[in-house]
Scaffold this active site. Structure first.
Site, PDB file in Angstrom:
ATOM      1  N   GLY A  67       1.047  -0.067  23.231  1.00 57.82           N
ATOM      2  CA  GLY A  67       2.284  -1.083  23.091  1.00 57.82           C
ATOM      3  C   GLY A  67       2.927  -0.641  21.765  1.00 57.82           C
ATOM      4  N   LYS A 125       5.834   1.028  37.264  1.00 60.76           N
ATOM      5  CA  LYS A 125       4.968   1.932  36.910  1.00 60.76           C
ATOM      6  C   LYS A 125       3.602   1.356  36.958  1.00 60.76           C
ATOM      7  CE  LYS A 125       2.942   4.604  34.162  1.00 60.76           C
ATOM      8  NZ  LYS A 125       1.790   4.954  34.818  1.00 60.76           N
ATOM      9  N   GLU A 152       2.219  -7.698  26.579  1.00 59.03           N
ATOM     10  CA  GLU A 152       0.634  -8.398  26.671  1.00 59.03           C
ATOM     11  C   GLU A 152      -0.393  -7.394  26.373  1.00 59.03           C
ATOM     12  OE1 GLU A 152       0.534 -11.660  27.015  1.00 59.03           O
ATOM     13  OE2 GLU A 152       2.437 -11.951  27.793  1.00 59.03           O
ATOM     14  N   GLU A 180     -11.352  -3.984  20.011  1.00 56.06           N
ATOM     15  CA  GLU A 180     -11.645  -4.338  21.482  1.00 56.06           C
ATOM     16  C   GLU A 180     -12.359  -3.232  22.127  1.00 56.06           C
ATOM     17  OE1 GLU A 180      -8.210  -3.711  24.361  1.00 56.06           O
ATOM     18  OE2 GLU A 180      -8.406  -5.822  24.926  1.00 56.06           O
ATOM     19  N   CYS A 228      -8.466  -9.173  29.498  1.00 59.18           N
ATOM     20  CA  CYS A 228      -7.922  -9.239  28.142  1.00 59.18           C
ATOM     21  C   CYS A 228      -8.361 -10.593  27.340  1.00 59.18           C
ATOM     22  CB  CYS A 228      -6.171  -9.231  28.264  1.00 59.18           C
ATOM     23  SG  CYS A 228      -5.880 -10.294  29.602  1.00 59.18           S
ATOM     24  N   GLY A 239      -1.043  -3.798  28.433  1.00 54.95           N
ATOM     25  CA  GLY A 239      -1.862  -2.762  28.074  1.00 54.95           C
ATOM     26  C   GLY A 239      -2.413  -2.894  26.673  1.00 54.95           C
TER      27      GLY A 239
END
Ligand code: NDP
Length: 493
Positions: A232, A174, A249, A384, A283, A227
């Site tokens: 997560g 997906k 990740e 982030e 990232c 993501g």
């Protein structure tokens, strides 16, 4: 007429059961770039069933034949490179100079790398008992759900697909709703390459329905997710209901440490490239800089000067260095952090606003933004932001920089810049991160492992280590004695 994007289920390019669609928006001007299928739980059901029907046949396929199919897929992507790069640019704003040279070529390179690497997969032989032959065999995990993000949409998907397939898994993939186009094209190439039906299934639709249905489906044996850390955690909570393994990740808040004896020119060049490449939507981008006091003023001056020269504009223009953020909400989020940083007392050295040009007026643009910071606990240094927004802080030495680097809930990557290699190596060893570079930042290639620690996740992409994410070691013990063997029972040492 607009392109007829289709999902891939059981080897057929098809439409969702409910016939629904959703729009993909070009962030450079907020026009509709494409209309794509919007799947529902019913399509997840069909995709997972197809993947389960295909799993035994694919697992039993000779690995050399699996490898050939990966190579065919790579060749087809290469044939379509020129067509794919503008699609990638149009859907998430990465400048064409980057998508054509980096994003798209990286995808076939990953397939080619894994097509070879996977064939060297081995188990262990273990000297546990002279009367037994003990070994491990690698087995595929089964049906793997791959859930991927919008930054580098094609290559992040292929980085999961390639190791999953070479090791004998079937997949339900997906892609992100805002940028699914190149992954949907990939579905067409999977059919052209001749993969057996059901080995690769690609469905599009919202994460909170389609994504969660993949995670919750009992026919899925593992999730591999890239993501946001928040998402997560949600996936891990759902997965814990049936102890479903989740490779993840996740986000990062990456540091760059510049010491007095760094090569100033190299450090500035590395900083500008890695912080603003892809509008800071990597990232691995550094977004907090700890700079030792002796070099601080010179570094800040040159960094701000170089960042100010970055051309921001239409990502389809080959001269543009930085395009928009992926969609309006990303820009709004960045602007909220910029306002908060000002309120928290950070000093704005560059940027902090949208570009003021006709071509960027309707897009999700933010120009390179640099703050001088005095407190590591500020949001700017802890959250982030995933945008071209960075903070720089003065430190007295490497030890303080290492402590500040580790003062984070994230642990993806960091870099140290010094010409004293001994000191640099010892400093990298103190950093609680998955990747530590010395005089380098953002070097990520197929051969090197990629993955974080703490809330950045703990699993690996790329390199030989990724094969562990898609295989189990099955331990097999063969008793060579004629009676049940208890040789080891009273000899534990
Ligand atoms: P998101 O976490 O928002 O989305 C990633 C994928 O998860 C999308 O396909 C999304 O679908 C899906 N999803 C969303 N909610 C759920 C849910 N509840 N259950 C299952 N699936 C769900 O990330 P972004 O796409 O915004 O990507 C940016 C993030 O990715 C950043 O945090 C970045 O650091 C991280 N990242 C990490 C990397 C690493 O190697 N550590 C590499 C690249 C990115 P939908 O789009 O439909 O919402």
């Amino acid at each position: 007429m607009s392109y007829d994007y289709r999902i891939l289920i059981d080897g057929k390019l098809t439409k969702p059961v409910n016939g629904e669609t959703m729009e993909v928006i070009n962030p450079a001007d907020n026009t509709v770039a494409a209309v794509v299928p919007k799947c529902s739980v019913a399509d997840v059901e069909l995709a997972v069933q197809a993947a389960n029907r295909a799993r035994e046949g694919w697992r039993a396929t000779y690995i050399g034949d699996r490898s050939d199919l990966l190579l065919k897929l790579a060749a087809i992507i290469r044939e379509h490179q020129e067509e794919l790069a503008p699609i990638e640019t149009m859907q998430y704003g990465g400048p064409i100079s980057k998508t054509s040279r980096f994003d798209i070529p990286f995808a076939p390179a990953e397939l080619e790398f894994m097509a070879g690497l996977g064939r060297s997969l081995t188990g262990l032989t273990i000297s546990a008992d002279p009367n037994a032959r003990v070994m491990t065999f690698r087995e595929p995990v089964g049906v793997v759900g791959l859930i991927t993000p919008w930054n580098f949409p094609l290559v992040t998907a292929v980085s999961k697909l390639a190791p999953a397939l070479i090791t004998g898994n079937t997949v339900v993939l997906k892609p992100p709703s805002c940028a699914p186009l190149t992954v949907l094209r990939l579905g067409e190439y999977v059919v052209q390459a001749g993969f057996p039906p059901g080995v690769v299934n690609i469905i599009t639709g919202p994460g909170d329905t389609v994504g969660e249905a993949i995670v919750n489906h009992p026919g899925v044996d593992k999730i591999n997710f890239t993501g946001d850390s928040f998402v997560g955690k949600r996936i891990m909570r759902l997965a814990s209901e049936r102890i479903l393994p989740v490779a993840s990740e996740l986000g990062g808040k990456n540091a760059m440490i510049v010491l007095d004896d760094a090569n100033l020119e190299a450090a500035v060049e590395g900083a500008v490239y890695s912080a603003f490449f892809n509008s800071g939507q990597n990232c691995g981008s550094p977004s907090r800089f700890y700079v030792q006091e002796g070099i601080y003023d010179a570094f800040v001056e040159k960094f701000v000067e170089a960042a100010g020269k970055i051309t921001v504009g239409d990502p389809m223009n080959p001269d543009t260095m930085m395009g928009p953020l992926a969609y309006n909400a990303c820009r709004d989020n960045a602007e909220r952090y910029i306002q908060q940083a000002k309120k928290d007392g950070a000093k704005l050295l560059l940027g902090g606003e949208r570009p003021n040009t006709p071509e960027t007026r309707n897009g999700a643009f933010v120009i390179p933004t640099v703050f001088e910071v005095y407190d590591n606990r500020m949001e700017l240094m802890q959250e982030e932001i995933f945008a071209p927004v960075v903070g720089i802080m003065r430190v007295k030495d490497g030890q303080e920089a290492a402590e500040l680097t580790n003062d984070s809930r994230y642990g993806l990557c960091a870099s140290v810049w010094t010409m004293d290699y001994r000191k640099g190596i010892l400093l990298t060893e103190q950093l609680n991160v998955g990747t530590a570079w010395l005089n380098q930042h953002l070097a990520i290639v197929s051969e090197t492992p990629w993955g974080g620690r703490k809330e950045s996740g703990w699993t690996k992409e790329n390199s030989i280590l990724v094969l562990d994410e898609y295989t189990y070691h099955k331990h097999v013990w063969i008793n060579m004695a004629e009676t049940p063997n208890t040789f080891w029972a009273d000899r534990i040492k």
